[in-house]
Design a protein around this motif. Structure first.
Motif, short mmCIF file in Angstrom:
data_model
loop_
_atom_site.label_atom_id
_atom_site.label_comp_id
_atom_site.label_asym_id
_atom_site.label_seq_id
_atom_site.Cartn_x
_atom_site.Cartn_y
_atom_site.Cartn_z
N SER A 41 0.83 -1.21 0.00
CA SER A 41 0.00 0.00 0.00
C SER A 41 0.86 1.26 0.00
CB SER A 41 -0.92 0.02 1.22
OG SER A 41 -0.22 0.46 2.37
N TYR A 42 0.24 2.39 -0.32
CA TYR A 42 0.98 3.65 -0.35
C TYR A 42 1.34 4.14 1.05
CZ TYR A 42 -3.75 5.61 0.42
OH TYR A 42 -5.00 5.90 0.91
N ASN A 43 0.79 3.51 2.08
CA ASN A 43 1.08 3.91 3.45
C ASN A 43 2.45 3.45 3.93
OD1 ASN A 43 -1.31 5.34 4.18
ND2 ASN A 43 -2.39 3.39 4.15
N ARG A 44 3.17 2.75 3.07
CA ARG A 44 4.47 2.24 3.47
C ARG A 44 5.41 3.37 3.92
NH1 ARG A 44 8.86 -0.85 -0.47
NH2 ARG A 44 10.19 -1.64 1.19
N PHE A 45 5.35 4.48 3.24
CA PHE A 45 6.24 5.60 3.55
C PHE A 45 5.49 6.78 4.17
CE2 PHE A 45 8.39 3.20 0.26
CZ PHE A 45 9.71 3.18 0.69
N ARG A 46 4.28 6.55 4.60
CA ARG A 46 3.48 7.64 5.15
C ARG A 46 4.10 8.15 6.45
NH1 ARG A 46 -2.63 7.76 4.39
NH2 ARG A 46 -3.32 9.69 5.34
N GLY A 47 4.05 9.47 6.65
CA GLY A 47 4.59 10.04 7.88
C GLY A 47 3.78 9.65 9.10
N LYS A 48 4.41 9.67 10.24
CA LYS A 48 3.71 9.40 11.49
C LYS A 48 2.91 10.64 11.89
CE LYS A 48 7.12 6.11 13.21
NZ LYS A 48 8.07 5.77 14.30
N PRO A 49 1.69 10.44 12.34
CA PRO A 49 0.89 11.59 12.77
C PRO A 49 1.62 12.44 13.81
CG PRO A 49 -0.47 9.62 12.65
CD PRO A 49 0.95 9.17 12.44
N ASN A 50 1.62 13.74 13.56
CA ASN A 50 2.21 14.73 14.47
C ASN A 50 3.73 14.58 14.66
OD1 ASN A 50 -0.46 15.78 15.11
ND2 ASN A 50 -0.72 13.91 16.32
N ALA A 51 4.38 13.85 13.74
CA ALA A 51 5.84 13.68 13.83
C ALA A 51 6.53 14.99 13.46
CB ALA A 51 6.30 12.57 12.89
N PRO A 52 7.70 15.26 14.05
CA PRO A 52 8.41 16.50 13.74
C PRO A 52 9.04 16.47 12.35
CG PRO A 52 9.74 15.13 15.18
CD PRO A 52 8.40 14.46 15.07
N ASP A 53 9.07 17.60 11.71
CA ASP A 53 9.74 17.76 10.42
C ASP A 53 10.38 19.14 10.44
OD1 ASP A 53 9.73 16.48 7.43
OD2 ASP A 53 9.73 18.66 7.36
N TYR A 54 11.64 19.20 10.87
CA TYR A 54 12.32 20.46 11.14
C TYR A 54 11.52 21.25 12.17
CZ TYR A 54 15.14 19.14 7.11
OH TYR A 54 15.97 18.48 6.26
N ASP A 55 11.12 22.47 11.85
CA ASP A 55 10.39 23.29 12.82
C ASP A 55 8.88 23.17 12.66
OD1 ASP A 55 10.29 24.47 10.37
OD2 ASP A 55 10.73 26.50 11.06
N PHE A 56 8.44 22.10 12.00
CA PHE A 56 7.03 21.88 11.71
C PHE A 56 6.62 20.50 12.22
CE2 PHE A 56 3.61 20.58 8.71
CZ PHE A 56 2.74 21.65 8.88
N LYS A 60 19.94 12.50 8.04
CA LYS A 60 19.09 11.88 9.03
C LYS A 60 17.88 11.26 8.34
CE LYS A 60 21.45 13.28 12.65
NZ LYS A 60 22.11 12.36 13.58
N VAL A 61 17.45 10.09 8.83
CA VAL A 61 16.29 9.45 8.26
C VAL A 61 15.05 10.32 8.49
CG1 VAL A 61 14.80 7.41 8.36
CG2 VAL A 61 17.27 7.16 8.55
N LEU A 62 14.97 10.96 9.67
CA LEU A 62 13.88 11.87 9.98
C LEU A 62 14.42 13.29 10.08
CD1 LEU A 62 12.05 9.78 12.72
CD2 LEU A 62 11.44 10.00 10.32
N ASN A 63 13.53 14.26 10.12
CA ASN A 63 13.93 15.66 10.26
C ASN A 63 13.46 16.18 11.61
OD1 ASN A 63 14.94 15.69 7.60
ND2 ASN A 63 12.88 16.04 6.82
N PRO A 64 14.10 15.79 12.70
CA PRO A 64 13.65 16.23 14.02
C PRO A 64 13.83 17.71 14.22
CG PRO A 64 15.78 15.15 14.18
CD PRO A 64 15.32 14.97 12.76
N THR A 65 13.19 18.22 15.24
CA THR A 65 13.24 19.66 15.50
C THR A 65 14.64 20.11 15.90
OG1 THR A 65 12.53 19.20 17.77
CG2 THR A 65 10.82 19.78 16.19
N THR A 66 15.50 19.17 16.28
CA THR A 66 16.85 19.54 16.70
C THR A 66 17.77 19.79 15.51
OG1 THR A 66 17.41 17.18 16.86
CG2 THR A 66 16.70 18.30 18.89
N VAL A 67 17.30 19.46 14.31
CA VAL A 67 18.11 19.63 13.10
C VAL A 67 17.65 20.85 12.34
CG1 VAL A 67 18.75 18.62 10.89
CG2 VAL A 67 18.58 17.16 12.91
N GLN A 68 18.60 21.66 11.92
CA GLN A 68 18.28 22.85 11.13
C GLN A 68 18.51 22.54 9.65
OE1 GLN A 68 20.45 26.35 12.24
NE2 GLN A 68 19.29 27.71 10.89
N TYR A 69 17.54 22.88 8.83
CA TYR A 69 17.64 22.58 7.40
C TYR A 69 18.79 23.35 6.77
CZ TYR A 69 16.63 22.41 2.43
OH TYR A 69 16.74 22.25 1.08
#
Length: 356
Positions: free
Chosen positions: A47-62, A193-202
């Motif tokens: 399914s297309y959900n294979r790479f779907r983001g986790k609800p409310n997961a951090p993505d830089y400052d978002f 990084k595999v994810l873009n946590p809030t601790t990482v600056q783009y």
């Protein structure tokens, strides 16, 4: 005495093999249960959900919204006097840049300045392809009552996505093997990084892959640009992708929803230096072997025949790229400037059609 030792050794090997088998089976079951509860791109999933983001997961400052989309929260019911656009696509639509720089975010801002209240919903999920675009439209898009669908088609892999999904290697269906292979691949090839946590600056100028790895990947997918290939296989990939786009068009027509296909060029199509490296790797003595615009021509010809509205970004991106980098280094995705240009071109296209 030797027979006794051999017998003991055989018994030990047998017990070891049995323990290893039980461990493998239990690990496989555990990973499958875990993936059912907490889906991951690492494991096989049709399914297309294979790479779907986790609800409310951090993505830089978002933070992703509650549905795992890289967008603000939206209601199923369309707000009054609002023109709603669904943005469907893969990782280009999801974007490697922060939310505020994503081309759909910028598109929404530009369209709202025209005076028409507009809502652009970003439904991009990394790893999707044409068949997935059809699925997410039917499963999640139509109930949102959109006024237009803007589907972004990435030349770099959307022709091959259906084929790759249908021909996933058997070993990828083993979660244990998939986990081990993914760990090795990330460890050896991926620098970010595999994810873009809030601790990482783009960082718009930070390469994602090494020069060698990026060139290797670009060379591998550049077979689509070979003039008159002997096997004609790529034409089949084009036909297969267009079939899904036609189905999407038919569904949109049945609901009176205008559809626009935005054709996203691969970096090698606009980067002359990268083209030289790829041509050298293919055949240094035949500089005419590759035609970096052939895939766009094949696609647009069929879109015209199917009466599907489209915007091919290649000409403008090719012209602008001579002066301004539009892709993040060694990444294939747009940088901030690339997103900004895409938003401007899409705005012009939609406005010219007397639609927001």
């Amino acid at each position: 005495m030797q027979k006794t030792k051999l017998k003991a050794l055989t018994k030990i090997l047998g017990q070891t093999a049995l323990i290893a088998l039980i461990t493998f089976v239990m690990s496989e079951i555990t990973l499958r249960i875990y993936n059912k509860i907490n889906p991951s791109f690492v494991f096989y999933d049709s399914s297309y959900n294979r790479f779907r983001g986790k609800p409310n997961a951090p993505d830089y400052d978002f933070k992703l919204n509650s549905q795992g989309f890289k967008d603000v929260e939206f209601t199923v019911e369309k707000p009054a006097e609002t023109y709603r656009i669904l943005g469907i696509g893969d990782s280009f639509t999801y974007g490697v840049v922060p939310y505020q720089y994503n081309y759909l975010t910028v598109l929404e801002e530009k369209l709202n300045k025209s005076g028409q209240k507009t809502e652009v919903i970003n439904m991009g999920i990394p790893g999707m392809g044409p068949r997935d675009y059809l699925s997410i439209l039917v499963n999640e898009g139509l109930k949102l009552n959109p006024d237009r669908v803007v589907l972004s088609f990435y030349i770099g892999n959307d022709f091959l996505d259906n084929y790759m999904t249908a021909n996933l290697r058997t070993e990828e269906k083993s979660y244990m093997i998939a986990l081990i292979k993914s760990m090795i691949k990330i460890q050896s090839n991926y620098k970010g990084k595999v994810l873009n946590p809030t601790t990482v600056q783009y960082n718009d100028n930070l390469p994602t892959f090494t020069d060698e790895k990026y060139l290797e990947d670009t060379i591998n997918k550049s077979n689509m640009f070979v003039r008159n290939p002997a096997d004609g296989m790529f034409k089949g990939f084009v036909d297969d992708a267009v079939k899904d786009l036609i189905k999407i068009k038919q569904i949109c027509d049945s609901q009176n929803i205008p559809l626009t296909i935005v054709i996203i060029p691969d970096e090698v199509q606009v980067n002359s230096q990268l083209q030289k490296q790829v041509k050298q790797a293919f055949d240094p003595n035949n500089q005419n072997l590759l035609d970096f615009e052939i895939s766009n021509r094949l696609l647009t010809e069929q879109l015209q025949q199917a009466n599907i509205d489209y915007l091919d970004l290649l000409p403008d991106f090719k012209a602008t790229a001579q002066k301004t980098p539009l892709y993040k280094p060694n990444d294939t995705h747009w940088n901030i400037a690339g997103n900004r240009l895409a938003a401007e071109l899409i705005t012009q296209h939609l406005t010219a059609k007397n639609q927001p």
